[in-house]
Scaffold this active site. Structure first.
Site, PDB file in Angstrom:
ATOM      1  N   VAL A  94     -86.857 -67.023  25.618  1.00  0.00           N
ATOM      2  CA  VAL A  94     -85.821 -68.020  25.372  1.00  0.00           C
ATOM      3  C   VAL A  94     -85.271 -68.560  26.693  1.00  0.00           C
ATOM      4  O   VAL A  94     -85.125 -69.767  26.866  1.00  0.00           O
ATOM      5  CB  VAL A  94     -84.684 -67.428  24.503  1.00  0.00           C
ATOM      6  CG1 VAL A  94     -83.509 -68.401  24.422  1.00  0.00           C
ATOM      7  CG2 VAL A  94     -85.202 -67.103  23.107  1.00  0.00           C
TER       8      VAL A  94
ATOM      9  N   ASN B 279     -71.427 -61.242  26.493  1.00  0.00           N
ATOM     10  CA  ASN B 279     -72.592 -60.907  27.304  1.00  0.00           C
ATOM     11  C   ASN B 279     -72.743 -62.011  28.345  1.00  0.00           C
ATOM     12  O   ASN B 279     -72.862 -63.186  28.009  1.00  0.00           O
ATOM     13  CB  ASN B 279     -73.826 -60.823  26.398  1.00  0.00           C
ATOM     14  CG  ASN B 279     -75.094 -60.504  27.160  1.00  0.00           C
ATOM     15  OD1 ASN B 279     -75.612 -61.331  27.908  1.00  0.00           O
ATOM     16  ND2 ASN B 279     -75.610 -59.308  26.970  1.00  0.00           N
TER      17      ASN B 279
ATOM     18  N   CYS C 196     -82.397 -59.869  32.341  1.00  0.00           N
ATOM     19  CA  CYS C 196     -83.150 -60.855  31.564  1.00  0.00           C
ATOM     20  C   CYS C 196     -84.476 -61.140  32.254  1.00  0.00           C
ATOM     21  O   CYS C 196     -84.499 -61.589  33.394  1.00  0.00           O
ATOM     22  CB  CYS C 196     -82.373 -62.160  31.389  1.00  0.00           C
ATOM     23  SG  CYS C 196     -83.302 -63.332  30.381  1.00  0.00           S
TER      24      CYS C 196
HETATM   25  C1  LIG Z   1     -84.812 -63.667  20.951  1.00  0.00           C
HETATM   26  C2  LIG Z   1     -84.085 -62.702  21.838  1.00  0.00           C
HETATM   27  C3  LIG Z   1     -83.081 -63.168  22.693  1.00  0.00           C
HETATM   28  C4  LIG Z   1     -82.393 -62.295  23.532  1.00  0.00           C
HETATM   29  N1  LIG Z   1     -81.395 -62.769  24.333  1.00  0.00           N
HETATM   30  C5  LIG Z   1     -80.668 -61.901  25.102  1.00  0.00           C
HETATM   31  C6  LIG Z   1     -79.546 -62.358  25.872  1.00  0.00           C
HETATM   32  O1  LIG Z   1     -79.185 -63.533  25.850  1.00  0.00           O
HETATM   33  N2  LIG Z   1     -78.873 -61.445  26.632  1.00  0.00           N
HETATM   34  C7  LIG Z   1     -79.227 -60.120  26.650  1.00  0.00           C
HETATM   35  O2  LIG Z   1     -78.577 -59.324  27.333  1.00  0.00           O
HETATM   36  N3  LIG Z   1     -80.264 -59.664  25.919  1.00  0.00           N
HETATM   37  C8  LIG Z   1     -80.991 -60.514  25.148  1.00  0.00           C
HETATM   38  N4  LIG Z   1     -82.034 -60.035  24.380  1.00  0.00           N
HETATM   39  C9  LIG Z   1     -82.381 -58.598  24.430  1.00  0.00           C
HETATM   40  C10 LIG Z   1     -81.755 -57.846  23.262  1.00  0.00           C
HETATM   41  O3  LIG Z   1     -80.350 -57.911  23.308  1.00  0.00           O
HETATM   42  C11 LIG Z   1     -82.203 -56.368  23.282  1.00  0.00           C
HETATM   43  O4  LIG Z   1     -81.829 -55.786  24.498  1.00  0.00           O
HETATM   44  C12 LIG Z   1     -83.707 -56.207  23.144  1.00  0.00           C
HETATM   45  O5  LIG Z   1     -84.230 -57.166  22.267  1.00  0.00           O
HETATM   46  C13 LIG Z   1     -84.104 -54.806  22.652  1.00  0.00           C
HETATM   47  O6  LIG Z   1     -83.586 -54.513  21.394  1.00  0.00           O
HETATM   48  P1  LIG Z   1     -84.391 -54.750  20.007  1.00  0.00           P
HETATM   49  O7  LIG Z   1     -85.740 -54.126  20.163  1.00  0.00           O
HETATM   50  O8  LIG Z   1     -83.554 -54.105  18.957  1.00  0.00           O
HETATM   51  O9  LIG Z   1     -84.512 -56.224  19.840  1.00  0.00           O
HETATM   52  C14 LIG Z   1     -82.732 -60.905  23.530  1.00  0.00           C
HETATM   53  C15 LIG Z   1     -83.740 -60.448  22.676  1.00  0.00           C
HETATM   54  C16 LIG Z   1     -84.412 -61.320  21.824  1.00  0.00           C
HETATM   55  C17 LIG Z   1     -85.461 -60.776  20.912  1.00  0.00           C
END
Ligand SMILES: Cc1cc2nc3c(=O)[nH]c(=O)nc-3n(C[C@H](O)[C@H](O)[C@H](O)COP(=O)(O)O)c2cc1C
Ligand SMILES: Cc1cc2nc3c(=O)[nH]c(=O)nc-3n(C[C@H](O)[C@H](O)[C@H](O)COP(=O)(O)OP(=O)(O)OC[C@H]3O[C@@H](n4cnc5c(N)ncnc54)[C@H](O)[C@@H]3O)c2cc1C
Ligand code: FES
Lengths: 305, 255
Positions: free
Chosen positions: A72, A100, A130
């Site tokens: 993204v 965040n 990120c």
């Molecule tokens: C589509 C998407 C967008 C994300 N955007 C952010 C973000 O803006 N800031 C952030 O700290 N983490 C972001 N993440 C990471 C998630 O917060 C999380 O750390 C990561 O996906 C692992 O957790 P999960 O396996 O439950 O998704 C994003 C993850 C996904 C899938």
């Protein structure tokens, strides 16, 4: 909701330890028609930058076995829009709000923190992990000195709010980074952000993602996340919010046994928008059945061989 | 407003090689649905849901119909579901076509972009002409459905095995020259949509196109499903699942 799931996470009381992860839940608006947001322990809102960002070109998603890659690139409306438009609405939802934040320079992170400080958010999650941006992002989270510097700069501006720093799993030693960030003044840590990955379309010999690489999340990363949370929780004194691949209440319990004081649920929501609520209900039932008066009792109780 | 749930498939058949037609009994979702919206369908064993357009809405009987082609492993898995099985959907999603009162419409479908044209064509009945294009006659789907709705049909095939031998833009151009409609609706491959958008501009006819992009949440939360749009000269990265899938063709940047 009973007292069983109530947790105190670095001074902030959460009605339960389940928080949708940043970037996977927007600002809650899209899920409100399914269930009241007050069911949730809190919401970690989409990453906010100082100025609006368009993010990366598409495709930004690729499916993987038991997960997905995203690129993204922190698309968001900027701090002003968050504070003036999204936050007032979120504050009416009776759930904890975690802002965040991410910046491309140390100064930008500090400036953002200063803008957020007077607002009514419950805590700040500083994203130094990120993988989808050219500047800042993971470059901050993969070097102990830089990670400490950006943490200290933000700490200075956040005079009243707890600071949670979100760590990258794309490092050799998660504990070294964790300790540096703790020493620089973080009140808590959250991990893991996504793991850098890649998919190729063999018909076109092109990467599926326009940015070539992206962050892996979903059940595929769960064991990596459990391991990193366990190592980190054992290396620092500050609390850890664990995430990465959590999809069921059993996963959430496992993550807490590894050392997480609360959990975030991300990509699982795309598969099942009710996932956070099912996890909360499942944990509540499990506590009742096992005579656990409060879920905090299980934090870090894994007994390693 | 949308719902998520597991609903029974009350009808299922193959309408061409690799193309399946399913009717789902989901009164709460059907009550909310409008032509041009889509649903996110779970494919067992796959992490991401598959976006599929709503082909037909029957509010009275509480059903939604989908028509989809097996393109890969996920759609193949969904195609294994039988009549009587439950299908896990999130629906209805996105915003659909604008329906004009007392107006004449031309609906243009390209290949598997044709199904979403049925729901909108039915709103216009005999005031709609449906121009649809397929690679070959064997996969020219839904022609009888459009006729049953009272629409005029113009069939095109790339190989000339049925109807007009050529692309949909040719009969569309002819129609625009002789009998300008009030609106054009289109769904299909990007080059086709681009050609239609150019014609609509040239002839000064309002035009709505339905776009595709890879998705995760389908509801506007994850921001992965971007497409390039322009509004008042300013460029945006909009989201197909929430801002679309239907866009005013003037606002889409096809480059
Ligand atoms: C589509 C998407 C967008 C994300 N955007 C952010 C973000 O803006 N800031 C952030 O700290 N983490 C972001 N993440 C990471 C998630 O917060 C999380 O750390 C990561 O996906 C692992 O957790 P999960 O396996 O439950 O998704 C994003 C993850 C996904 C899938
Ligand atoms: C709004 C919308 C409406 C659609 N309506 C229909 C319809 O009515 N009938 C129909 O047959 N098809 C439709 N499609 C296309 C359909 O979603 C894809 O063919 C399908 O996702 C392919 O999945 P797969 O597992 O078979 O392919 P794989 O290539 O194995 O899929 C891998 C991943 O890429 C995604 N993907 C691959 N191709 C596409 C595509 N063209 N668009 C979006 N995601 C894609 C999949 O969802 C999955 O996440 C629509 C797409 C969108 C965005
Ligand atoms: S698929 Fe998540 S925003 Fe469109």
């Amino acid at each position: 909701m009973s007292e069983r799931l109530k947790v105190n996470f670095c001074g902030v009381e959460f009605k339960n330890p389940v928080v949708p992860a940043s970037g996977t839940y927007g600002y809650g608006r899209e899920y409100e028609s399914l269930y009241p947001l007050s069911k949730l322990g809190g919401i970690s809102v989409k990453g906010t930058t100082l100025y609006p960002r368009q993010g990366n070109p598409g495709p930004r998603v690729a499916e993987t076995p038991a997960g997905m890659l995203n690129s993204v690139g922190l698309q968001n409306g900027g701090a002003k829009k968050f504070l003036e438009y999204e936050l007032p609405n979120l504050l009416t939802k009776d759930t904890r709000i975690i802002a965040n934040i991410a910046g491309s320079t140390v100064e930008e992170c500090a400036e953002l923190a200063a803008l957020i400080e007077p607002s009514a958010v419950d805590m700040v999650e500083l994203n130094i992990s990120c993988p989808n941006v050219a500047q800042g992002g993971a470059a901050f989270g993969t070097d102990c000195t830089v990670a400490a510097a950006v943490t200290a700069a933000v700490r200075k501006e956040l005079k009243t709010k707890p600071l949670m720093v979100k760590l990258s799993p794309n490092v050799t030693s998660i504990t070294d980074i964790a300790k540096s960030v703790e020493a620089a003044g973080a009140d808590a840590l959250s991990l893991i952000n996504t793991l850098l990955g890649m998919r190729i379309d063999i018909k076109t010999r092109r990467p599926v993602l326009k940015r070539n690489v992206g962050g892996l999340s979903g059940p595929a990363v769960f064991p990596v996340a459990v391991r990193m949370v366990w190592q980190t929780a054992n290396a620092v004194k500050i609390p850890v919010m664990g995430m990465g691949g959590i999809a069921t209440w059993e996963d959430a319990v496992e993550m807490m046994m590894a050392g997480a004081s609360a959990v975030q649920v991300g990509a699982a929501i795309f598969n099942d928008p009710y996932a956070p609520v099912k996890i909360i209900d499942g944990m509540e039932r499990w506590c009742r059945e096992n005579n656990i008066a409060n879920i905090s009792e299980i934090v870090g109780t894994v007994q390693p061989w | 407003m949308y719902v998520q749930g597991s609903y029974p498939i009350i009808e299922k058949r193959a309408i061409a090689k690799g193309i399946f037609d399913m009717t789902i009994l989901c009164p709460d979702a059907a009550a909310l649905a409008e032509p041009g919206q889509f649903m996110q369908v779970a494919a067992e064993g796959f992490f991401l849901r598959r976006p599929i357009s709503i082909c037909e809405i029957d509010k009275e009987h509480g059903t939604l119909r989908i028509v989809f082609e097996v393109r890969g492993k996920g759609t193949d898995k969904i195609s294994e579901l039988k009549r009587g099985d439950n299908i896990d959907i999130i629906a209805p999603l996105g915003h659909g076509f604008t329906v004009l009162e007392d107006a004449k419409a031309v609906c243009v479908g390209g290949g598997i972009g044709t199904p979403p044209m049925l729901g909108i064509a039915e709103k216009y009945g005999s005031n709609a002409e449906v121009i649809s294009g397929f690679r070959t006659a064997a996969i020219a789907i839904l022609q009888d459905d459009f006729k049953a709705a009272g629409c005029k049909t113009t069939l095109c095939t790339d190989d000339g095995t049925a109807g007009f031998h050529g692309f949909v833009t040719e009969p569309l151009k002819k129609r625009l020259e002789t009998d300008k409609p009030d609106i054009i609706y289109a769904c299909g491959p990007a080059p086709m949509l681009k050609g239609i958008a150019e014609l609509a501009k040239e002839y000064g006819v309002r035009c709505e196109v339905s776009l595709e992009q890879r998705m995760a949440c389908g509801v506007g939360a994850c921001l992965v499903c971007v497409c390039k749009t322009v509004k008042d000269g300013e460029q945006f990265l909009s989201h197909v699942c929430k801002d679309g899938p239907v866009f005013d063709s003037k606002e889409v940047d096809f480059t």
